[in-house]
Every structure is written in C-alpha cells, then in structure tokens.
Design a protein around this motif. Structure first.
Motif, mmCIF file in Angstrom:
data_model
loop_
_atom_site.group_PDB
_atom_site.id
_atom_site.type_symbol
_atom_site.label_atom_id
_atom_site.label_comp_id
_atom_site.label_asym_id
_atom_site.label_seq_id
_atom_site.Cartn_x
_atom_site.Cartn_y
_atom_site.Cartn_z
ATOM 1 N N ALA A 160 -5.367 -5.238 2.886
ATOM 2 C CA ALA A 160 -6.253 -4.860 1.739
ATOM 3 C C ALA A 160 -5.500 -5.111 0.438
ATOM 4 O O ALA A 160 -6.446 -5.133 -0.449
ATOM 5 C CB ALA A 160 -7.154 -3.539 1.936
ATOM 6 N N GLN A 161 -4.259 -5.097 0.266
ATOM 7 C CA GLN A 161 -3.694 -5.310 -0.927
ATOM 8 C C GLN A 161 -3.966 -6.841 -1.541
ATOM 9 O O GLN A 161 -3.753 -7.184 -2.601
ATOM 10 C CB GLN A 161 -1.997 -4.917 -0.732
ATOM 11 N N VAL A 162 -4.220 -7.595 -0.233
ATOM 12 C CA VAL A 162 -4.243 -9.118 -0.623
ATOM 13 C C VAL A 162 -5.671 -9.148 -1.376
ATOM 14 O O VAL A 162 -5.877 -9.996 -2.368
ATOM 15 C CB VAL A 162 -4.152 -9.996 0.624
ATOM 16 N N HIS A 163 -6.768 -8.468 -0.901
ATOM 17 C CA HIS A 163 -8.076 -8.684 -1.223
ATOM 18 C C HIS A 163 -8.764 -7.181 -1.053
ATOM 19 O O HIS A 163 -8.924 -6.835 -0.002
ATOM 20 C CB HIS A 163 -8.853 -9.861 -0.583
ATOM 21 N N PRO A 164 -9.218 -6.780 -2.184
ATOM 22 C CA PRO A 164 -9.937 -5.224 -2.010
ATOM 23 C C PRO A 164 -11.025 -5.537 -1.048
ATOM 24 O O PRO A 164 -11.442 -4.227 -0.803
ATOM 25 C CB PRO A 164 -10.206 -5.035 -3.512
ATOM 26 N N ALA A 165 -11.743 -6.494 -1.074
ATOM 27 C CA ALA A 165 -13.142 -6.685 -0.006
ATOM 28 C C ALA A 165 -12.725 -6.207 1.281
ATOM 29 O O ALA A 165 -13.419 -5.927 2.041
ATOM 30 C CB ALA A 165 -13.770 -7.754 -0.402
ATOM 31 N N MET A 166 -11.336 -6.238 1.527
ATOM 32 C CA MET A 166 -11.089 -6.089 3.096
ATOM 33 C C MET A 166 -10.803 -4.410 3.284
ATOM 34 O O MET A 166 -10.527 -4.106 4.184
ATOM 35 C CB MET A 166 -9.646 -6.936 3.361
ATOM 36 N N ILE A 170 -7.382 7.250 -1.162
ATOM 37 C CA ILE A 170 -8.543 7.133 -2.151
ATOM 38 C C ILE A 170 -8.306 6.481 -3.320
ATOM 39 O O ILE A 170 -9.163 6.257 -4.113
ATOM 40 C CB ILE A 170 -8.939 8.561 -2.512
ATOM 41 N N GLU A 171 -7.063 6.267 -3.604
ATOM 42 C CA GLU A 171 -6.605 5.583 -4.786
ATOM 43 C C GLU A 171 -5.390 4.428 -4.643
ATOM 44 O O GLU A 171 -4.525 4.927 -3.871
ATOM 45 C CB GLU A 171 -6.424 6.189 -6.228
ATOM 46 N N ILE A 172 -5.525 3.119 -5.232
ATOM 47 C CA ILE A 172 -4.412 2.417 -5.019
ATOM 48 C C ILE A 172 -4.222 1.778 -6.490
ATOM 49 O O ILE A 172 -5.096 1.144 -7.092
ATOM 50 C CB ILE A 172 -4.788 1.123 -3.944
ATOM 51 N N ILE A 173 -2.994 1.942 -6.948
ATOM 52 C CA ILE A 173 -2.636 1.618 -8.426
ATOM 53 C C ILE A 173 -1.692 0.167 -8.155
ATOM 54 O O ILE A 173 -0.579 0.509 -7.483
ATOM 55 C CB ILE A 173 -2.099 2.693 -9.186
ATOM 56 N N GLN A 174 -1.839 -0.816 -8.902
ATOM 57 C CA GLN A 174 -1.155 -1.979 -8.780
ATOM 58 C C GLN A 174 -0.835 -2.497 -10.273
ATOM 59 O O GLN A 174 -1.593 -2.769 -10.912
ATOM 60 C CB GLN A 174 -1.717 -2.894 -7.984
ATOM 61 N N LYS A 175 0.593 -2.301 -10.509
ATOM 62 C CA LYS A 175 0.986 -2.576 -11.652
ATOM 63 C C LYS A 175 1.915 -4.057 -11.537
ATOM 64 O O LYS A 175 2.837 -4.251 -10.656
ATOM 65 C CB LYS A 175 1.882 -1.688 -12.308
ATOM 66 N N ILE A 176 1.113 -5.217 -12.305
ATOM 67 C CA ILE A 176 1.596 -6.274 -12.118
ATOM 68 C C ILE A 176 2.577 -6.886 -13.064
ATOM 69 O O ILE A 176 2.383 -6.800 -14.265
ATOM 70 C CB ILE A 176 0.292 -7.470 -12.290
ATOM 71 N N HIS A 177 3.752 -7.492 -12.533
ATOM 72 C CA HIS A 177 4.758 -7.886 -13.441
ATOM 73 C C HIS A 177 5.091 -9.567 -13.304
ATOM 74 O O HIS A 177 4.680 -10.060 -12.244
ATOM 75 C CB HIS A 177 5.971 -7.182 -13.079
ATOM 76 N N ASN A 178 5.120 -10.190 -14.325
ATOM 77 C CA ASN A 178 5.571 -11.642 -14.276
ATOM 78 C C ASN A 178 7.014 -11.733 -14.226
ATOM 79 O O ASN A 178 7.765 -11.444 -15.263
ATOM 80 C CB ASN A 178 5.038 -12.153 -15.260
ATOM 81 N N PRO A 179 7.490 -12.459 -13.327
ATOM 82 C CA PRO A 179 9.056 -12.810 -13.384
ATOM 83 C C PRO A 179 9.107 -14.076 -14.422
ATOM 84 O O PRO A 179 8.544 -14.840 -14.703
ATOM 85 C CB PRO A 179 9.249 -13.626 -12.114
ATOM 86 N N ASP A 180 10.325 -13.623 -15.230
ATOM 87 C CA ASP A 180 10.704 -14.376 -16.229
ATOM 88 C C ASP A 180 11.400 -15.947 -15.614
ATOM 89 O O ASP A 180 12.381 -15.779 -15.011
ATOM 90 C CB ASP A 180 11.811 -13.730 -17.231
ATOM 91 N N PRO A 181 10.656 -16.931 -15.818
ATOM 92 C CA PRO A 181 11.417 -18.247 -15.313
ATOM 93 C C PRO A 181 12.617 -18.620 -15.829
ATOM 94 O O PRO A 181 13.242 -19.306 -15.191
ATOM 95 C CB PRO A 181 10.248 -19.307 -15.504
ATOM 96 N N LYS A 227 3.857 -3.829 -8.119
ATOM 97 C CA LYS A 227 4.653 -2.236 -7.916
ATOM 98 C C LYS A 227 3.388 -1.430 -7.712
ATOM 99 O O LYS A 227 2.513 -1.203 -8.539
ATOM 100 C CB LYS A 227 5.530 -1.600 -8.741
ATOM 101 N N GLY A 228 3.123 -0.988 -5.991
ATOM 102 C CA GLY A 228 1.728 -0.162 -5.886
ATOM 103 C C GLY A 228 2.276 1.086 -5.724
ATOM 104 O O GLY A 228 3.185 1.400 -4.955
ATOM 105 N N THR A 229 0.925 1.895 -5.716
ATOM 106 C CA THR A 229 1.163 3.384 -5.467
ATOM 107 C C THR A 229 -0.005 3.545 -4.718
ATOM 108 O O THR A 229 -1.347 3.205 -5.198
ATOM 109 C CB THR A 229 1.568 4.141 -6.776
ATOM 110 N N LEU A 230 -0.300 4.595 -3.416
ATOM 111 C CA LEU A 230 -1.318 4.859 -3.090
ATOM 112 C C LEU A 230 -1.351 6.501 -3.093
ATOM 113 O O LEU A 230 -0.520 6.967 -3.121
ATOM 114 C CB LEU A 230 -1.243 4.435 -1.436
#
Length: 299
Positions: A241-247, A157-168, A145-148
């Motif tokens: 750029a959400q895939v890789h910040p270098a972009m 100027i800021e990207i916040i990405q909160k990473i969740h793991n799906p329960d298998p 879940k991302g916020t710009l």
C-alpha cells in the motif's frame, strides 16, 4: 508501472459493473467442482491467494511456499497482447520482510522503474518505519522516509511519508523539497472504511503549509465473508500500500460491496456490487463480472 497501478486500481473498483444473476461458483471457472486444475474451488483447510484473472487474462499471480509469499507478478494487456509485466520480490529475515522490490520486467514505455522498500519492525513485530527508494533505470529519483502509527488494537491508523529528492550532482545527498504525504485510516472492526490521502507541500524555510490535495477512499456495506487478500500476509499488504494508497483496502478481512472515491480535482467515483463465494465463504468472483480469484492450499 503506471499501467499496472491503473489496472490494479481498476480491479479494485471493478464490481461497479455487476448483474443480478447468481451463477454456480464452479461454473464461473468453467470447471467441474472437483477438477484438479481448479484447486481453489474446494479447499477445506488453510489457503492462500494464487491468481487473479481480469477479463479472462492473468492480472496477478502470487508465488508462495508453505503459506509464505515470495513473489508476485502483475500484468497489463492491450487487447490480448501483454504490454507490461511487473514483479514484486520479497526477501525475509526470519519471519519478517526485510525488503520489497517492485521491478518492471516488460514495458511498452521507455525506461524502467524500480521501487525498493525496506521496513523496520519493533520488538512486537509491527512495521514502524520504512525507507522507500525509486529508480528510473539506474538513476535514483526519489527517497521516502516513512513512519507508521498504530491504535491500541495494533491496527495502522496513520502513515507519514516524507519525500526527498536525490541531488543528481551530489550522489548520496538528499534534498527535502517540502513534499509530505499523510494517510489516515479508519476502521469498523477489522475492516477499512475510510482512507484520507493528503499530498502536502510545505515551505522548507518556514514550514508553512502551501498546498494540500486530499483524496478520500470510502468502503461500506461489507459482507461477512472472507476477502481473498486476507490470505496474504498483513505485512506484505501494508508494504504494498506504500506504492498506492488505494491498496489499503486489502487490509480488510471482509469484502466491501460499496466504494466511493473523492478526488481533489475530478468528479467522484461511486459503485456497488456483489461477490460469489465458495463453500468456505471465500470470495471467488465478482457477480456477473470479469474478475476472478483462484487460491491454492497451504501445505
């Protein structure tokens, strides 16, 4: 996908290898200036990036119509043999991107990965949130879940990405394991000069920060010419750029002639170089290097 990201990262710093020679721009393509097979060399009006060549092999191909990007293909070679082909497919709702899907078409690695990103726009047309899902085969392995956040000039100027793991064991259930990525972007004018990428780990009970790995990307000595990537839509570049910040350097209007990357647990990389330009001031190649840009007119 990792190979493709590696080669994209390599092209981003490829001007570390440069020479003092300044060949004729048309000669870089091996074509005469008015050759109809080289439309990118003499476009007087609006244009869009069409192809990127790396070591005289296709690195990226952008499919567009009327200046609207629909697909992008990325290639990685082992020698002259294609080892990986990834495709980005864009869908639109009006003028806004409704979905971005990165698909592994061909890979020498076992398993295939798909990245799907769904942006949300505000009333002014800015991307303010996004959902990002990653699949390995058909298995959902990551949900972000991302916020710009933007400044007064409407630059992100800021990207916040909160990473969740799906329960298998419980489809649809998402667990936050304390992983969060904060990326801050600094500008000079319309050019990115620093990206701070923080990979954080929190205690999920107390919300205490347990670890923070920081990578810095710095760009300087910008020219006053036009970046090839500025011809692609800003929304595409921001989502990519959400895939890789270098972009994130793709957001810049001009071309950085010096880069420095500082890693959390490895020696920094620093390099300088220069570009060749056409008569309309668009970058078409790295001076004496192995990276070339080809455009097509917007009709």
């Amino acid at each position: 996908m990792n190979k493709i990201l590696s080669i994209l990262f390599a092209t981003f710093i490829s001007f570390i290898v440069f020479s003092c020679t300044s060949p004729d721009p048309a000669a870089l393509y091996g074509l005469t200036p008015n050759d109809p097979n080289n439309p990118g060399a003499n476009i007087a009006g609006p244009r869009i990036l069409h192809k990127v060549q790396f070591n005289n092999l296709p690195n990226a191909e952008y499919t567009s119509a009327g200046g609207v990007l629909n697909e992008a293909d990325f290639y990685h070679y082992d020698g002259n043999n294609l080892s990986e082909h990834n495709k980005v497919i864009l869908n639109y709702s009006g003028n806004e991107i409704s979905s971005f899907e990165w698909k592994v078409i061909q890979s020498s690695n076992s398993g295939s990965m798909t990245e799907k990103i769904y942006p949300t726009y505000d009333a002014t047309g800015k991307i303010i949130n996004f959902i990002q899902d990653r699949y390995l085969g058909t298995v959902h392995v990551m949900h972000i879940k991302g916020t710009l956040i933007y400044n007064s000039a409407n630059l992100p100027i800021e990207i916040i990405q909160k990473i969740h793991n799906p329960d298998p064991f419980n489809p649809g259930v998402l667990d936050w394991g304390g992983q969060q990525i904060n990326t801050t972007i600094l500008y000079t004018g319309s050019n990115v000069v620093k990206v701070k990428h923080e990979q954080k780990l929190y205690d999920t009970t107390t919300n205490t920060l347990l670890n923070n790995h920081i990578t810095l990307y710095e760009y300087s000595q910008y020219d006053d010419k036009i970046s090839p990537y500025s011809t692609l839509s800003k929304d595409y570049r921001l989502i990519f750029a959400q895939v890789h910040p270098a972009m994130l350097f793709h957001l810049s209007y001009n071309n950085a002639l010096k880069t420095k990357i500082t890693f959390p647990m490895a020696p920094p990389i620093e390099g300088t170089g220069s570009f060749q330009y056409d008569q309309q001031n668009y970058a078409i190649a790295v001076t004496g290097g192995n990276l070339k840009y080809i455009y097509k007119p917007i009709q």
